[in-house]
Scaffold this motif. Structure first.
Motif, PDB file in Angstrom:
ATOM      1  N   GLN A  88       0.836  -1.184   0.000  1.00 18.58           N
ATOM      2  CA  GLN A  88       0.000   0.000   0.000  1.00 18.58           C
ATOM      3  C   GLN A  88       0.881   1.248   0.000  1.00 18.58           C
ATOM      4  O   GLN A  88       1.955   1.271   0.619  1.00 18.58           O
ATOM      5  N   VAL A  89       0.438   2.292  -0.683  1.00 13.29           N
ATOM      6  CA  VAL A  89       1.213   3.535  -0.733  1.00 13.29           C
ATOM      7  C   VAL A  89       1.251   4.196   0.645  1.00 13.29           C
ATOM      8  O   VAL A  89       2.307   4.593   1.143  1.00 13.29           O
ATOM      9  N   GLY A  90       0.082   4.299   1.265  1.00  9.83           N
ATOM     10  CA  GLY A  90       0.021   4.925   2.576  1.00  9.83           C
ATOM     11  C   GLY A  90       0.158   3.903   3.694  1.00  9.83           C
ATOM     12  O   GLY A  90       0.045   2.700   3.490  1.00  9.83           O
ATOM     13  N   LYS A  91       0.410   4.363   4.899  1.00 10.50           N
ATOM     14  CA  LYS A  91       0.504   3.485   6.045  1.00 10.50           C
ATOM     15  C   LYS A  91      -0.888   3.129   6.553  1.00 10.50           C
ATOM     16  O   LYS A  91      -1.787   3.969   6.563  1.00 10.50           O
ATOM     17  N   ALA A  92      -1.032   1.892   6.980  1.00 14.22           N
ATOM     18  CA  ALA A  92      -2.318   1.444   7.516  1.00 14.22           C
ATOM     19  C   ALA A  92      -2.611   2.154   8.827  1.00 14.22           C
ATOM     20  O   ALA A  92      -1.708   2.414   9.624  1.00 14.22           O
ATOM     21  N   THR A  93      -3.872   2.478   9.054  1.00 12.17           N
ATOM     22  CA  THR A  93      -4.288   3.094  10.314  1.00 12.17           C
ATOM     23  C   THR A  93      -5.138   2.097  11.088  1.00 12.17           C
ATOM     24  O   THR A  93      -5.579   1.077  10.560  1.00 12.17           O
ATOM     25  N   THR A 103      -9.877  -2.086   8.531  1.00 11.74           N
ATOM     26  CA  THR A 103     -10.166  -3.465   8.934  1.00 11.74           C
ATOM     27  C   THR A 103      -9.712  -4.419   7.833  1.00 11.74           C
ATOM     28  O   THR A 103      -9.016  -4.019   6.899  1.00 11.74           O
ATOM     29  N   LEU A 104     -10.112  -5.648   7.971  1.00 12.61           N
ATOM     30  CA  LEU A 104      -9.715  -6.684   7.016  1.00 12.61           C
ATOM     31  C   LEU A 104     -10.171  -6.305   5.608  1.00 12.61           C
ATOM     32  O   LEU A 104     -11.356  -6.049   5.392  1.00 12.61           O
ATOM     33  N   PRO A 105      -9.266  -6.228   4.637  1.00 11.26           N
ATOM     34  CA  PRO A 105      -9.679  -5.862   3.279  1.00 11.26           C
ATOM     35  C   PRO A 105     -10.526  -6.959   2.648  1.00 11.26           C
ATOM     36  O   PRO A 105     -10.307  -8.147   2.877  1.00 11.26           O
ATOM     37  N   LEU A 106     -11.494  -6.536   1.862  1.00 13.87           N
ATOM     38  CA  LEU A 106     -12.433  -7.459   1.225  1.00 13.87           C
ATOM     39  C   LEU A 106     -12.264  -7.389  -0.290  1.00 13.87           C
ATOM     40  O   LEU A 106     -12.426  -6.327  -0.889  1.00 13.87           O
TER      41      LEU A 106
END
Length: 778
Positions: A145-150, A154-157
């Motif tokens: 992912q380009v940005g950092k997860a926050t 939640t779980l990607p679908l």
């Protein structure tokens, strides 16, 4: 099929997938040959609700020896009571179970939806693959992912597997999936929420690719917390999965008060949640009580009533006619698996056992062993045994105007094969080919009901129906109807007609139809008794009491003597209704009727003693009837070809394998002298073809082989040997040739001629001059 020999050709497509990773190797239209010979789904007519409540439906879940056990060279379990079944699930413990092509055609021929299974079992492998189902196929390249997860993410679908599974159902011709997640989900509520959302994506993909009849049924397994905790009913712990799918298949270990609790819970739901309010747009279709299928295990593993012949006790509590709940019958092949190893077991004994469970015994009663009551279960009393079909309305197959009705009363298994009364094949062990299964006559079991055609009060003759495996017109068998007539002193007994209902049908008023029956007398009558046989129609007792009155107008009838004692009756008729609102193209109603055989018995004086006789019914066909000017075409097999396998010589030990293929065509009479004299003449230059489906359609093709006598000469076509039929493997115009299955030893470099003989969906065998051959150097 069956086919001659003892070796089954390899499948042209994967039978199933063991993992989602394996599923990713499949691409639509790219792997193997297509299953282009499957019959597409066509719905039955809808039954009106009684007192505002529609009857519950029946789902049959076929869990039989792990699946994919049917053999072309032995007899096996087949399911034959389609008229009370709404949905059929082909079940196995592979990750993705695909119904075999023969089962798909058999279900669709009866207007029944057939589902595959998506299953996740085991703590580790099942859980890992279930997670993969949600997040989709993983790439091989380095990515991120380009940005950092926050923390809010939640779980990607991913819709990946929803698309792939829907494409699979579309290409392989089935109608959706049973979703069975029987493993705990480590992601807890976050994962179960994503899973429920994924189900809605799958359902949308199924509706788009398969059609509006597509289904996604959720099996009562994991709950909203991710724990594996069977609830045995609908409640708040599994509600999101029910709302996201077509329906809920509850586990089968419920207490006898759970169906009523399920109904109570369902009626307590906010109507906007289940899509039953004008402003609700959360559901494609409103949820109904019939969308809840209460599980019943025929093996009796914790099922109320103990399973087997005690299934009626569970069905009594489900109460499809009063509560409106549906039922899901699991493992109905118990009748075969539980009995097959017992001494003296035969197919005929199995059929007696099977039909007893479904339609009741021919005579006598059924003893049901007692079943223990569950802890905390309210006491309940049950009456005597009731067959499964008594709980559900009988539904005729689709209107013959949509799918031409054809039956040779084949249960999908047999010992022989017949072509126009000639036995062309016999097997000691028998064969199974569900693709050749047809209706066994839904008004004939457990025994036929006879009726006088008038109001006389004589004792009505009795009848018994059995399969005749050693004499038939086409296919594997015929149906023997044995009739016993009591003595009578009534003066009217010298001339009497009995009605023998055979098959229920759903027809459209004002429609023109053609029907035919092939029969022969099997046991002759006494010398002083003469008979006439006719084909007729009568209103069905299954029709709603407030249905408009309808009458049948017979426009023509002919009788033809066939070979080997067989006869054929053809009738043309119209169904007319006195309804004040005649049907239009935009609003077509259908009515249920019974196709009956009328048997006139005439003697010089009343019969002083009882007598009996039997009738073989070999084939029954019904289709829409068009004027002769629209049916001038003649069907033909245009050409045949042979394609050897690229590695055939090595794989067959020096004897080449390959595939026969062919094409069909239609030809027309010569164009008569045209009467169009000017551009303004309001005439057609010739009889045009209708814009509705008219091109010849085929049920299957008989394949014959014949070795050349020498390099140039070959015998007459009548000397060719039947080697099989097409269709069992899903090929429409193809047949795999294995030299080891040929009934003769072909000399090296000596040619063999293969003949392709079509069988139309009117039940007609093409004459040899309308068939094709191909010569192959073996």
């Amino acid at each position: 099929m069956p086919i001659a020999g003892n070796k089954e050709p390899p499948p042209t497509q994967p039978l199933y997938f063991k993992s989602l990773k394996e599923l990713d190797t499949w691409l639509p239209g790219r792997l193997g040959r297509h299953y282009d010979g499957l019959l597409k789904y066509s719905p039955r007519s809808q039954k009106p609700a009684v007192d505002g409540l529609a009857n519950g439906k029946l789902l049959v879940c076929h869990d039989y020896k792990g699946g994919y056990t049917e053999s072309l060279f032995s007899r096996s379990y087949t399911f034959n009571f389609w008229s009370t079944c709404d949905t059929f699930v082909y079940f196995s413990h592979h990750r993705v179970t695909i119904p075999p092509p023969g089962w798909i055609t058999a279900a669709h021929r009866q207007g029944v939806k057939i589902l595959g299974t998506l299953i996740f079992e085991g703590d580790r492998l099942g859980g890992e693959d279930c997670l993969r189902l949600i997040i989709g196929k993983m790439p091989r390249s380095t990515t991120g992912q380009v940005g950092k997860a926050t923390s809010s993410v939640t779980l990607p679908l991913s819709p990946h597997y929803a698309r792939v599974l829907a494409e699979l159902a579309k290409e392989r011709g089935f109608d959706g999936y049973l979703l069975n997640v029987e493993c705990p989900l480590a992601g807890g509520a976050e994962q179960t929420r994503a899973l429920a959302a994924w189900i809605t994506i799958l359902h949308s993909e199924i509706l788009e690719k398969v059609g509006p009849h597509g289904q996604t049924i959720w099996y009562d397994s994991v709950v909203i917390t991710g724990q594996l905790a069977w609830q045995d009913r609908l409640n708040g712990y599994n509600l999101p999965f029910f709302l996201s799918s077509t329906g809920l298949f509850s586990n089968y270990t419920w207490r006898n008060d759970y169906p009523a609790l399920t109904k109570k819970y369902f009626t307590s739901l906010d109507q906007s949640l289940i899509g039953n309010t004008p402003g609700s747009q959360s559901q494609i279709a409103p949820k109904k009580i019939q969308d809840i299928y209460m599980g019943v295990d025929v093996w009796g593993r914790g099922s109320h009533g103990g399973g087997g012949f005690g299934c009626y006790k569970a069905l009594t509590h489900i109460a499809p006619d009063s509560l409106g709940l549906s039922a899901a019958l699991f493992g109905q092949a118990w009748t075969w698996e539980s009995e097959q190893d017992k001494p003296g077991w035969t197919w005929d004994k199995w059929w007696e056992y099977e039909s007893k469970l479904w339609v009741g015994p021919v005579t006598g009663t059924v003893e049901v062993p007692p079943a223990p009551r569950k802890k905390g279960e309210p006491e309940c009393l049950h009456g005597p045994f009731l067959p499964i079909t008594s709980f559900f309305p009988r539904s005729p197959p689709p209107d013959p105007a949509h799918i031409r009705f054809h039956t040779t009363f084949c249960p999908g298994t047999g010992l022989c094969w017949f072509v126009e009364g000639v036995k062309v094949y016999q097997s000691e062990k028998g064969w199974t080919d569900v693709d050749k299964q047809t209706s066994i006559g839904d008004m004939l079991w457990p025994r036929p009901m006879l009726y006088w055609d008038d109001h006389r009060e004589d004792v009505i003759p009795t009848a018994l129906s059995t399969f005749c495996m050693d004499d038939a017109w086409n296919g594997g068998n015929s149906l023997r109807i044995s009739i016993s007539c009591p003595e009578s002193d009534d003066e009217l007994a010298a001339y009497r007609t009995i009605w023998l209902p055979i098959q229920s049908l759903s027809l459209t008023p004002q429609g023109h139809y053609h029907a035919s029956v092939v029969y022969k007398l099997d046991v002759n009558l006494p010398e002083d008794v003469h008979t006439e046989i006719a084909l007729a129609l009568k209103p069905s007792s299954m029709s709603s009491p407030d249905s408009p009155h309808h009458t049948f107008h017979l426009t023509s009838t002919t009788t033809t003597e066939l070979s080997r004692g067989w006869n054929k009756i053809d009738i043309q008729f119209t169904l007319e209704s006195s309804s004040p609102n005649p049907p239009t193209i935009a609003r077509l109603e259908t009515f249920e009727i019974a196709l009956v055989i009328a048997i006139l018995m005439e003697s010089e004086e009343p019969t002083k003693k009882s007598f009996g006789f039997s009738l073989l019914v070999g084939q029954l066909n019904v289709s829409a009837s068009l004027p002769r000017s629209f049916t001038e075409e003649d069907a033909m097999v245009l050409w045949a070809d042979y394609t050897p396998e690229s590695t055939a010589v090595e794989r067959a030990g020096g004897r080449p394998r390959g595939t026969l293929s062919w094409e069909v065509a239609a030809s027309f009479p010569h164009v008569p002298t045209m009467s169009v004299a000017s551009p303004e003449d309001p005439l057609s230059a010739w009889n045009i073809q209708p814009t509705i489906a008219w091109f010849p359609s085929f049920l299957y093709f008989n394949i014959y082989a014949q070795p050349f006598i020498d390099q140039w000469n070959i015998g007459a076509v009548e000397q060719a040997t039947w080697i099989g039929t097409s269709g069992w493997d899903g090929q429409r115009f193809g047949f795999d040739v294995l030299p080891e299955n040929l009934p003769f030893e072909a000399e090296p470099n000596r040619k063999v001629r293969f003949y392709i003989q079509g069988v139309t969906d009117h039940g007609e065998i093409l004459k040899w001059e309308r068939c094709a051959f191909v010569d192959v150097a073996m």
